[in-house]
Design an enzyme around this catalytic site. Structure first.
Site, PDB file in Angstrom:
ATOM      1  CB  SER A 147       6.698  31.026  -0.354  1.00 56.78           C
ATOM      2  OG  SER A 147       8.054  31.077   0.016  1.00 56.78           O
ATOM      3  CB  SER A 205      13.102  26.944  -1.729  1.00 57.29           C
ATOM      4  OG  SER A 205      12.291  27.995  -2.178  1.00 57.29           O
ATOM      5  CE  LYS A 246      10.505  28.627  -5.306  1.00 57.49           C
ATOM      6  NZ  LYS A 246      11.730  28.847  -4.601  1.00 57.49           N
TER       7      LYS A 246
END
Length: 166
Positions: free
Chosen positions: A60, A125, A63
């Site tokens: 994450s 995601s 990202k």
């Protein structure tokens, strides 16, 4: 009134324990996480530092950094939400449905609006969406990862090394 007094007592116990843990090493904060940092917002004082500098590979974070760079481009006007990026065969293979990972299910050759890619990264995601953004901004995911590392260091992520956008 009895319920009010019960709640008041419970809260005073919670706050007393929390306060004691805040100022006293006799009440250390025990957590199961391998690493964590808790910072007191108003003073910046670090209340908990458990392996804060140990390297880890959180997907994450990559990202978030991908989005950070994309948002910078939107803010400086070099990109707009209506601009599109083309889905490469690489993005489809490495991050799309074929990869078996979290995906936006983009198809090779498809042109996708930046606004939709943002949703795909945040909501789904989508690894494919991240790779499309990386290739759209820097030409390749490898070049984008280098930019992520440089930008990350500039904003204080001194020990972060990004290898891809996902």
């Amino acid at each position: 009134k009895e319920l009010y007094n019960s709640i008041k007592f419970s809260l005073s116990v919670v706050f007393s324990v929390a306060y004691a843990g805040y100022i006293s090493p006799a009440f250390p904060i025990d957590i199961k996480a391998k690493s964590a940092v808790i910072v007191e917002v108003s003073t910046g004082k670090i209340l908990l530092d458990k392996n804060a500098d140990s390297p880890m590979a959180p997907a994450s974070m990559s990202k978030l950094m991908t989005l950070y760079i994309l948002f910078e481009r939107l803010k400086d006007g070099s990109l707009s939400l209506d601009d599109t990026f083309r889905v490469s065969e690489n993005a489809w293979r490495k991050g799309g449905a074929k990869s078996g990972s979290s995906t936006m299910f983009l198809l090779p050759g498809q042109n996708v609006r930046i606004e939709d890619l943002i949703r795909g990264i945040i909501v789904q995601s989508g690894n494919d969406a991240c790779i499309v953004v990386a290739e759209g901004i820097s030409g390749s995911e490898e070049s984008f990862a280098e930019e992520m590392t440089v930008r990350g260091r500039a904003i204080g992520l001194l020990k972060s090394n990004f290898h891809n956008s996902t």
